[in-house]
Each structure stands twice: as C-alpha cells, then as structure tokens.
Design a protein around this motif. Structure first.
Motif, PDB file in Angstrom:
ATOM      1  N   ALA A   1       0.833  -1.205   0.000  1.00  0.00           N
ATOM      2  CA  ALA A   1       0.000   0.000   0.000  1.00  0.00           C
ATOM      3  C   ALA A   1       0.864   1.250   0.000  1.00  0.00           C
ATOM      4  O   ALA A   1       1.729   1.407   0.872  1.00  0.00           O
ATOM      5  CB  ALA A   1      -0.923   0.000   1.209  1.00  0.00           C
ATOM      6  N   LEU A   2       0.625   2.150  -0.971  1.00  0.00           N
ATOM      7  CA  LEU A   2       1.415   3.375  -1.109  1.00  0.00           C
ATOM      8  C   LEU A   2       0.569   4.590  -0.771  1.00  0.00           C
ATOM      9  O   LEU A   2      -0.532   4.773  -1.313  1.00  0.00           O
ATOM     10  CB  LEU A   2       1.933   3.522  -2.546  1.00  0.00           C
TER      11      LEU A   2
ATOM     12  N   ALA B   1       3.531  -1.228   3.872  1.00  0.00           N
ATOM     13  CA  ALA B   1       3.198   0.157   3.541  1.00  0.00           C
ATOM     14  C   ALA B   1       4.443   0.925   3.141  1.00  0.00           C
ATOM     15  O   ALA B   1       5.523   0.707   3.693  1.00  0.00           O
ATOM     16  CB  ALA B   1       2.531   0.841   4.730  1.00  0.00           C
ATOM     17  N   MET B   2       4.269   1.821   2.178  1.00  0.00           N
ATOM     18  CA  MET B   2       5.298   2.812   1.855  1.00  0.00           C
ATOM     19  C   MET B   2       4.695   4.173   2.123  1.00  0.00           C
ATOM     20  O   MET B   2       3.732   4.568   1.454  1.00  0.00           O
ATOM     21  CB  MET B   2       5.725   2.737   0.385  1.00  0.00           C
TER      22      MET B   2
ATOM     23  N   THR C   1      -1.124   6.911  10.184  1.00  0.00           N
ATOM     24  CA  THR C   1      -2.009   5.789  10.483  1.00  0.00           C
ATOM     25  C   THR C   1      -1.620   4.542   9.695  1.00  0.00           C
ATOM     26  O   THR C   1      -1.564   3.437  10.249  1.00  0.00           O
ATOM     27  CB  THR C   1      -3.463   6.162  10.170  1.00  0.00           C
ATOM     28  N   LEU C   2      -1.348   4.701   8.416  1.00  0.00           N
ATOM     29  CA  LEU C   2      -1.004   3.550   7.576  1.00  0.00           C
ATOM     30  C   LEU C   2       0.301   2.914   8.045  1.00  0.00           C
ATOM     31  O   LEU C   2       0.408   1.682   8.116  1.00  0.00           O
ATOM     32  CB  LEU C   2      -0.893   3.978   6.111  1.00  0.00           C
ATOM     33  N   ALA C   3       1.283   3.753   8.390  1.00  0.00           N
ATOM     34  CA  ALA C   3       2.559   3.220   8.867  1.00  0.00           C
ATOM     35  C   ALA C   3       2.374   2.423  10.150  1.00  0.00           C
ATOM     36  O   ALA C   3       2.983   1.363  10.340  1.00  0.00           O
ATOM     37  CB  ALA C   3       3.549   4.357   9.087  1.00  0.00           C
TER      38      ALA C   3
ATOM     39  N   HIS D   1       6.617  -1.418   7.516  1.00  0.00           N
ATOM     40  CA  HIS D   1       6.597  -0.054   6.999  1.00  0.00           C
ATOM     41  C   HIS D   1       7.932   0.287   6.365  1.00  0.00           C
ATOM     42  O   HIS D   1       8.992   0.100   6.982  1.00  0.00           O
ATOM     43  CB  HIS D   1       6.301   0.956   8.108  1.00  0.00           C
ATOM     44  N   LEU D   2       7.891   0.787   5.152  1.00  0.00           N
ATOM     45  CA  LEU D   2       9.081   1.262   4.454  1.00  0.00           C
ATOM     46  C   LEU D   2       8.997   2.778   4.372  1.00  0.00           C
ATOM     47  O   LEU D   2       8.076   3.332   3.766  1.00  0.00           O
ATOM     48  CB  LEU D   2       9.165   0.655   3.051  1.00  0.00           C
TER      49      LEU D   2
END
Length: 328
Positions: free
Chosen positions: A100-101, A126-127, A134-136, A142-143
C-alpha cells in the motif's frame, strides 16, 4: 512578477530538480534496512501475488511497481483502492501480500481497506513518508520513503517523493529477482514480444524453410539445373545432397558469379559437385535464431543450411528470414 519565458534559465531549473531528487534518493537509500528485508521475505514467501494499491500519484507509482515486479518473477497486479472498496477487493485472496502506497499515510481510500485486509489475514507492507501516520502504524511492515524536500518549488506537486517511492519499488523487485535466481531466459518468457524475448526464445525451427521450400540438388546436377533450383526457391543458394538427403556441399549466388567469370565453366555441362563448397557453414535445428545471426555476421554469409544429427538437410534460412523475425 514571473520571469519572462525568453529570459528564464530552464537548464538551471532542470539541474536543480536533479540535485534535489538525487539527495532524496540518497536519503531514502540510507534507510534500506531490516524492514526492507522483512518486506522482501514476506513477498518471497507469498503463495499468491503482491497486490499494489495507491491513490493519485501514488497509484501511478503503484501501477509501475506492480508491472516491474510481474516482469521480474514476482506475480503482482495493481488494484485501485476506490474500486477495491466497491467490490474489487474480491480480487485479493488470503494468500496475497498487499503493498500500500500513500506518502501522507492518511489516504482515506487506503485506510478504509485495512480492516478487511486484516480480517482476511493479508500481510500489509506500507510505503509512506511519515512513520507516525495511520497507515505506517497499522501496516505489518513499513518502508519509510520520506524525502527532505520536494523538487517542486511550491512544495505541492509530488516529485522527489514519487521518485523515491518508485526507486524503493525497483529495489524490492531487484532484490527479489536476485533472491529467486531469475535469469535472462525467465525475463524473455514474460516478454515474448520484446527484442530480448525474440532473441532468447526464437529457435531456428521457427524461422527456417522446410520441405519443398529447401533448395537441393544431387551431385550429378549441372550448374544450369542448380541455377534453376536456386531461382525457384529464392534463397540465394542450393544444397547438394546424396540419396539419403545428407549434405555433400553448398552452391551459392557468389559461387555462381565465380563460375560465370571462369571461361572454362560450361553451365550446361559442368556438374555441381565440381564447383560446390564441400565444407560450408551450417547450423543445427535445435539452435536459437540469434545463433544463426551471429554465425552469418561472423563469417560474412547471408544464408545457412540446417542439419539434423546425421547431417541430413532439414531446413534453410537466409538473412531476410531473420530480419522478418526481427532477430537482427
């Protein structure tokens, strides 16, 4: 007041972009660490596909990452997060890894998918450009692709950030490629219409003339008869074979010109076996078409006979066949 177009230094602006984006790549490259390795391991162990998703510019980058992964040995595809929330999430199985970006890490369309993905048991990579987003926080891995500055002087248009995210995707694809032992032959199989695919997949048998299309005469034939056979088959040569079809020699357009220059040669009376080349260059039927091209180039010839393991003539081709097949 904005600068006049005729006085604006376009080259300086362009160089500034390269400099800023170069710094961004260096910064993100320095953060390729354990999380990156974890993402690679998850994708390598994936029994399904890598599902790439993102909105806006991140979506364009996600599409490209999916295409790069798929062409380098990691099955992948792109799904639009908005469409996923309206049914396309059914394309994602529990065996898939989701990449997910979202640079902000707060794209509503992406966050809306997380509960369903977690219930299904998908690993989410996630990037984002914000570790506190929130996504991280919600992703399994997580990248961090955060950049010092966008190249856009207004700090509005995604520029350095999309470049860095794209580079991170390339890094994943290449690392996975190397880990899989992915070869040029593997690449060609997923690019059959490309130049590399043609060079690595096209065999002699795919382009050669066979059967009655192959010019051939017996050793007792006259030069005149050989010339008629060459004219009918239009390959600029004829094979000279014995009764079992085994190669005895080759007679070409070049040989014909030399025969015509020799006053002692009578085309109607001279046998072909007196003028033929007895040890011509040939190629095996199991060879690649590109090998025929290399042989022709190395020896400055325009045509080849194709032989089987018992030296029987099974085909013929010339440089025009290879040109039509776009091997050269």
């Amino acid at each position: 007041m904005s600068a006049r177009p005729d006085s604006f230094d376009f080259a300086a602006s362009g160089r500034r972009v390269f400099a800023i984006e170069g710094e961004a790549l260096a910064a993100v490259g320095g953060r390729v660490d354990g999380a990156f390795s974890d993402a690679c391991r998850a994708m390598l162990a994936c029994r399904g596909r890598v599902v790439c998703t993102g909105m806006g510019k991140s979506g364009h980058v996600a599409r490209k990452i999916a295409a790069t992964l798929a062409s380098t040995g990691t099955p992948a595809f792109y799904v639009h997060p908005g469409e996923a929330a309206h049914g396309d999430l059914g394309m994602v199985t529990d065996a898939d890894v989701v990449l997910a970006l979202s640079y902000s890490g707060e794209s509503d369309e992406i966050l809306l998918l997380l509960p369903a993905l977690k219930r299904q048991g998908n690993t989410v990579v996630a990037m984002t450009g914000r570790e506190a987003s929130t996504l991280a926080r919600e992703a399994d891995i997580h990248l961090d692709v955060g950049v010092p500055a966008e190249a856009c002087p207004l700090k509005l248009a995604p520029t350095s950030s999309t470049t860095a995210t794209l580079a991170m995707g390339d890094a994943l694809a290449v690392a996975l490629l190397e880990a899989r032992g992915f070869t040029a032959d593997d690449f060609a199989r997923s690019h059959p219409a490309g130049a590399l695919g043609r060079r690595l997949l096209l065999h002699i048998t795919d382009v050669m003339h066979v059967g009655d299309e192959v010019p051939r005469v017996g050793p007792e034939a006259t030069l005149s008869e050989a010339l008629m056979e060459m004219s009918r088959k239009r390959l600029g040569m004829t094979a000279v074979v014995d009764g079992d079809g085994r190669l005895l020699g080759l007679y070409t357009d070049g040989d014909l010109r030399r025969s015509l220059d020799d006053a002692r040669v009578d085309l109607r009376a001279t046998r072909i076996d007196a003028e033929m080349t007895r040890t011509p260059r040939t190629i095996g039927a199991d060879a690649l078409a590109v090998e025929a091209a290399q042989l022709m180039e190395a020896h400055q010839i325009n045509a080849l006979l194709v032989l089987d393991g018992e030296r029987r003539v099974v085909g013929a081709l010339n440089i025009h066949d290879l040109l039509r097949a776009r091997v050269v």
